[in-house]
Each structure stands twice: as C-alpha cells, then as structure tokens.
Design a protein around this motif. Structure first.
Motif, PDB file in Angstrom:
ATOM      1  N   PRO A 179      37.237  47.025  31.703  1.00  0.00           N
ATOM      2  CA  PRO A 179      37.908  46.977  33.008  1.00  0.00           C
ATOM      3  C   PRO A 179      38.236  48.368  33.522  1.00  0.00           C
ATOM      4  N   PRO A 180      38.399  48.516  34.834  1.00  0.00           N
ATOM      5  CA  PRO A 180      38.865  49.799  35.387  1.00  0.00           C
ATOM      6  C   PRO A 180      40.315  50.018  35.009  1.00  0.00           C
ATOM      7  N   PRO A 181      40.813  51.256  35.097  1.00  0.00           N
ATOM      8  CA  PRO A 181      42.221  51.512  34.779  1.00  0.00           C
ATOM      9  C   PRO A 181      43.160  50.657  35.618  1.00  0.00           C
ATOM     10  N   ALA A 182      44.325  50.335  35.023  1.00  0.00           N
ATOM     11  CA  ALA A 182      45.285  49.485  35.731  1.00  0.00           C
ATOM     12  C   ALA A 182      45.859  50.182  36.947  1.00  0.00           C
ATOM     13  N   GLN A 183      46.037  51.507  36.852  1.00  0.00           N
ATOM     14  CA  GLN A 183      46.646  52.238  37.953  1.00  0.00           C
ATOM     15  C   GLN A 183      45.566  52.673  38.937  1.00  0.00           C
ATOM     16  N   SER A 184      45.299  51.854  39.919  1.00  0.00           N
ATOM     17  CA  SER A 184      44.307  52.210  40.929  1.00  0.00           C
ATOM     18  C   SER A 184      44.958  53.071  42.010  1.00  0.00           C
ATOM     19  N   ARG A 185      44.133  53.900  42.665  1.00  0.00           N
ATOM     20  CA  ARG A 185      44.665  54.777  43.702  1.00  0.00           C
ATOM     21  C   ARG A 185      45.036  53.984  44.950  1.00  0.00           C
ATOM     22  N   TRP A 186      46.054  54.472  45.643  1.00  0.00           N
ATOM     23  CA  TRP A 186      46.436  53.847  46.904  1.00  0.00           C
ATOM     24  C   TRP A 186      45.315  54.016  47.924  1.00  0.00           C
ATOM     25  N   SER A 187      45.249  53.093  48.856  1.00  0.00           N
ATOM     26  CA  SER A 187      44.290  53.222  49.950  1.00  0.00           C
ATOM     27  C   SER A 187      44.683  54.404  50.833  1.00  0.00           C
ATOM     28  N   TYR A 188      43.711  54.910  51.593  1.00  0.00           N
ATOM     29  CA  TYR A 188      44.003  56.029  52.497  1.00  0.00           C
ATOM     30  C   TYR A 188      45.053  55.605  53.528  1.00  0.00           C
TER      31      TYR A 188
END
Length: 439
Positions: A179-188
């Motif tokens: 899976p991708p990391p749990a902490q995804s970046r905020w949208s622009y």
C-alpha cells in the motif's frame, strides 16, 4: 441453541455472571434471529448495555452476525481477545500476528493492528483471512471517514494501522501490492485554501502543469514555497494576479519578510538556503508562465539572479579520531540495530545514502582468488562499482540480513521491478528520511 452455546462460551472464558445470561435472553426475545439485529439502526445497535455487549461480541467471533461497517467503526473491540480463542477468527488473527511479529512489530502493536483493523474486516465481510481484498479496505476507509465527519473523532490512528495491516497482508500473499504510505499529501486546493482567487487558481494550474515533468516531491515543495509567497502578496491586494505584481510594492517587501519568516515545522527562522529556495521557486514560476504565454504572466522581469542570497560554502570537516571512535562505539551499542548497522556499513564502504538503501540481498559477490566484494547499485553518478569487503563487513552484512524484516520482493521506487532490498523494516524499504522506529 445459541443461548446454550453462549453459556458454554462464558464458562470456557471464566465468566459466569448471571447478568450476561439474562441480557442474552432479553436480546433473543427481541431478535429471535440475531441477523435481524444487524438490520436495526445504528442508534439501536449502539444502545446495547454492558451486559449485552459480550453476547454481541460472541455472535461476532462465532460468525453468527456480520453487522455493517457503521457499527463496527463506532464499536470498540479491545476486549475481543478473551473471546476469540478456539474460533476460526481467532486462528486468522493469530496467523496475522505471527507474520507481523516477523516483520518487526512488537506483540502489542501487532495485536492492536489485529483487533483494530483485521477483526473489523473479518466481522464485516464474514471472510477468512486469505480471502480479503483491497475492496474490503476501501469499504473500511470510507466508513472511517464517515465516522470522522459525523462525530469529529479522528480516524488518523486507524488509517495508519490499516496501512500497516495491508503491508503485512501483502507479505502474506493475501493482497497483490504494497500500500502507499498512510500520510498522503494534501491536495493543492487544500494547501492554498488561505489564498484568494484568482491567484490561487493560477498557482494550482501551474502546479498541475509542473506535475507533468517533475516528481511529486518536487511539486509538493513548489506548492509550499508558492503558497507562502501568494499568501503574503494577496495580503497586500486580494485581487492580485501575476501580471499586476510590482517590484517595489510586492516583490521587495516579500523578500525582506523572508528574513523573519519562521518554519511551520520547527518555528525557527528559516535558513538562508531556504530563503534562496523560496525566491528561486517564485522566480521560476514567473519565468515559466511568461515563457508559456499565459495571459496573466508578468509583462516585465521582476526577479534577478542577484536577488538570490549568497550561501556560505564551508569546507567539509572530518571527524577527529576520538570523535570517530565514540561514534563507532555508539553505533555498536545502539538498541536500534538495523539503523545502526546501516550507518556502520555506509561508513565502512564509503556509500552514499541512496546507494546504501538500494543494496539488495544478492549484493555480495565472491570472486575466486580475489575475496568478497560488495556490488554498489546505480547511484547519483549513474554507475555501478565494486567495493572489497573483509570478514568483519561480511559478519555485519549477516547481522543486517538477520535483523531486516523478511517478505515478498518490493517494487523498486525508480524502476518498479520487484527487489529484495537489504534494508527493510515492517515490510517496507527504508527511506532516507524515515529511520525504522521501534514498535
């Protein structure tokens, strides 16, 4: 029949409180078929008292009911461990915990992942461990977000536990991908929420355009730097667009403000290097949209090479022999063996950090009559090289191999090919900025 099984279960788990049996009888009088209870509203389901909840837990662990996600994400399940022994769910949870422990998680963390995430998946779907799918995790995530929206109680901790659970299931062969990391970046849009339009829309469009040719991390850094700039200049004029920027009114006051700007992470005043990066980001933004012919581009050059602060260029300093010995001893004594051994190997072989983390299990090559060599993968210089290693380094590599978390090959971050990396913890390849934590 259900009541008799429950009474037998209570006796087996050392509980004989008559209130439990009375509550179970009351439950069955109202819902003779327990599945009918799962059709009730969430308020009715959550209204069960302390004497009734053990009976509902019994129905869950024995597979007699499979309630909806909304109930499962609102109900605490920390007490299930005395109820699952001897059940098929208990068998699945124990298999998961065994694998998680092999991946480097502590018993406490592995048990928490099992009760907080895996048990909910098994209760909701009625599946066995090896039948779970990515879609089941999506359903859990949606329910968690709905709970967060409705109650204001964060789902952040459970989201992290779900990501770790998925990684363990990947190495068990249950799920097809890490899976991708749990902490995804905020949208622009979220990151620029404080910037008014039209400046916000222009910068967001620019970031989406840069995402075509730049890495995600690069564009994320641009978003941070341009957000600070846009927040400042639109504070002077909320209707501002790039073509209306003025050197004296907007650009120079913003550059001056950087000398007192504080970092959002450390609260310290940003370094000259960070000042330079912010000025360069804005300069490139204005130059790019001018070159691309955007209608809101500036009509004249606003930033110059001389605006970028000069950075100090100190010569590298070597460690004094006594400091080097103290460092070596500290690494030898460290309880965090994987991180410490990584630094010892890097020191002994003169590796760049990227080269170190790209090492694979088959990196040691024995050359007849020439001893053992460490094959250094393609790194910053885009070349491979061989480093001779002695018995002490071989012993160090053996210790690293014994400490790393085993599992399936992990996709290489650059090529995507499956790779057995030497440095893995909790089922993932170590990152440059993410040292392994003791869990």
């Amino acid at each position: 029949m259900v009541l008799a099984a429950y009474e037998e279960h209570l006796a087996a788990t050392g509980r004989g409180n008559p209130a439990y049996t009375t509550a179970a009888r009351g439950f069955l009088r109202r819902w003779p078929h327990p599945l009918d209870w799962t059709l009730e509203s969430l308020d009715v389901q959550l209204s069960a008292g302390t004497a009734t909840r053990p009976f509902i837990t019994f129905l869950l662990v024995t597979g007699r009911i499979n309630p909806g996600w909304d109930y499962l994400v609102h109900r605490k399940l920390s007490s299930i461990w005395r109820d699952v022994p001897g059940t098929r769910i208990g068998t699945d949870l124990q298999e998961f915990i065994t694998t998680a422990r092999a991946q480097g998680y502590t018993q406490r963390t592995a048990s928490a992942m099992a009760s907080q995430v895996l048990a909910r998946l098994l209760f909701a779907t009625g599946k066995r461990l090896h039948d779970l799918s990515e879609e089941d995790f999506v359903a859990l995530a949606i329910a968690g977000r709905d709970r967060e929206r409705d109650t204001g109680r964060t789902w952040k901790h459970y989201r992290g536990a779900a990501t770790a659970t998925r990684a363990v299931l990947f190495h068990m062969g249950v799920l097809p991908a890490l899976p991708p990391p749990a902490q995804s970046r905020w949208s622009y849009e979220r990151r620029l929420a404080a910037v008014p339009d039209p400046m916000k829309s222009i910068i967001i469009a620019y970031l989406h355009r840069k995402a075509v040719t730049c890495k995600e991390g690069t564009v994320s850094s641009l978003a941070t730097r341009l957000t600070g700039f846009a927040t400042y200049v639109t504070g002077i004029d909320a209707t501002l667009t790039p073509d209306r920027l003025d050197r004296c009114t907007h650009i120079e006051p913003w550059m001056t403000s950087l000398t007192t700007t504080r970092s959002t992470t450390s609260a310290a005043i940003i370094t000259r290097a960070d000042q330079a990066r912010r000025i360069l980001a804005v300069s490139n933004f204005l130059s790019d949209i001018t070159e691309w012919g955007w209608p809101t581009a500036p009509t004249r050059k606003l930033l110059y090479r001389s605006d970028i602060p000069r950075l100090p260029q100190p010569l590298p300093r070597f460690l004094a022999p006594d400091a080097d010995r103290r460092l070596q001893q500290a690494l030898e004594d460290s309880p965090n063996r994987l991180a410490a051994d990584a630094l010892l190997l890097q020191r002994a072989c003169g590796l760049r950090i990227g080269e170190l983390l790209d090492l694979e299990l088959d990196a040691v090559i024995d050359v007849p009559t020439a001893g053992s060599w460490l094959k250094i993968p393609l790194g910053k210089l885009d070349t491979e090289r061989m480093v001779p290693i002695d018995p002490d380094i071989l012993a160090l590599l053996d210790r690293i191999t014994a400490t790393r978390s085993p599992g399936r090959p992990i996709p290489h971050p650059r090529t995507g090919r499956p790779a057995d990396f030497l440095f893995t913890a909790h089922g993932r390849r170590l990152g440059q900025n993410e040292p392994p934590r003791v869990q």
